[in-house]
Motif scaffolding. Sequence first.
Motif, short mmCIF file in Angstrom:
data_model
loop_
_atom_site.label_atom_id
_atom_site.label_comp_id
_atom_site.label_asym_id
_atom_site.label_seq_id
_atom_site.Cartn_x
_atom_site.Cartn_y
_atom_site.Cartn_z
N GLY A 100 9.31 27.73 21.86
CA GLY A 100 8.36 28.85 21.85
C GLY A 100 7.33 28.71 22.96
O GLY A 100 7.03 29.70 23.66
N GLU A 119 12.20 20.53 14.08
CA GLU A 119 10.86 21.11 14.03
C GLU A 119 10.20 21.19 15.41
O GLU A 119 9.77 22.25 15.84
N ASN A 120 10.14 20.06 16.10
CA ASN A 120 9.38 20.08 17.35
C ASN A 120 10.12 20.76 18.49
O ASN A 120 9.50 21.28 19.41
N ARG A 137 11.88 23.55 18.25
CA ARG A 137 11.63 25.00 18.09
C ARG A 137 10.22 25.34 18.59
O ARG A 137 10.02 26.35 19.26
N GLN A 138 9.27 24.50 18.26
CA GLN A 138 7.90 24.70 18.72
C GLN A 138 7.84 24.62 20.25
O GLN A 138 7.21 25.46 20.90
#
Length: 154
Positions: free
Chosen positions: A107, A100-101, A103-104
């Motif tokens: 970005g 999750e983190n 990928r964030q």
Amino acid sequence: MNIWVDADACPKVIKEILFRAALRKQLELVLVANQPLAVPRQPGVRAVTVPQGFDVADKAIVDWAQAGDIVITNDIPLAAGAVDKGAVAISPRGQLWTRENVRQALGLRNFMDELRGAGVQTGGPAALDQRDRQAFAAQLDRLLVKVPARKPMA
């Protein structure tokens, strides 16, 4: 389990923490870099020099890492590749990368890269401080507490 280190940019103090942890837990510690590195003469610790080139060391680490290994890197795309393979990735500041983190963060990294490409001065990360070193050591210990000590290596 192996510990893979993106060694070109890894601070010396973090490498020293890793040397002690590898000795204590009798783990394989592999430092991957584009230039020769001096490493202590201790069982299980080795340096691998890869050819010069953009992301050559990162690609090698992703190729070699396996599920359950630990990858030490500040490079978010490398962390993402390691996590995709089932490895655990942590930064020298102790950031544990998850699906999750990472990928964030990827970005945000790409957005900041676009800003820099447009001429915006974004600055760099702050220097590694004592709190960062402690956070890294604590995160590494949390990961290694699950690893039983092996017989001493030759």
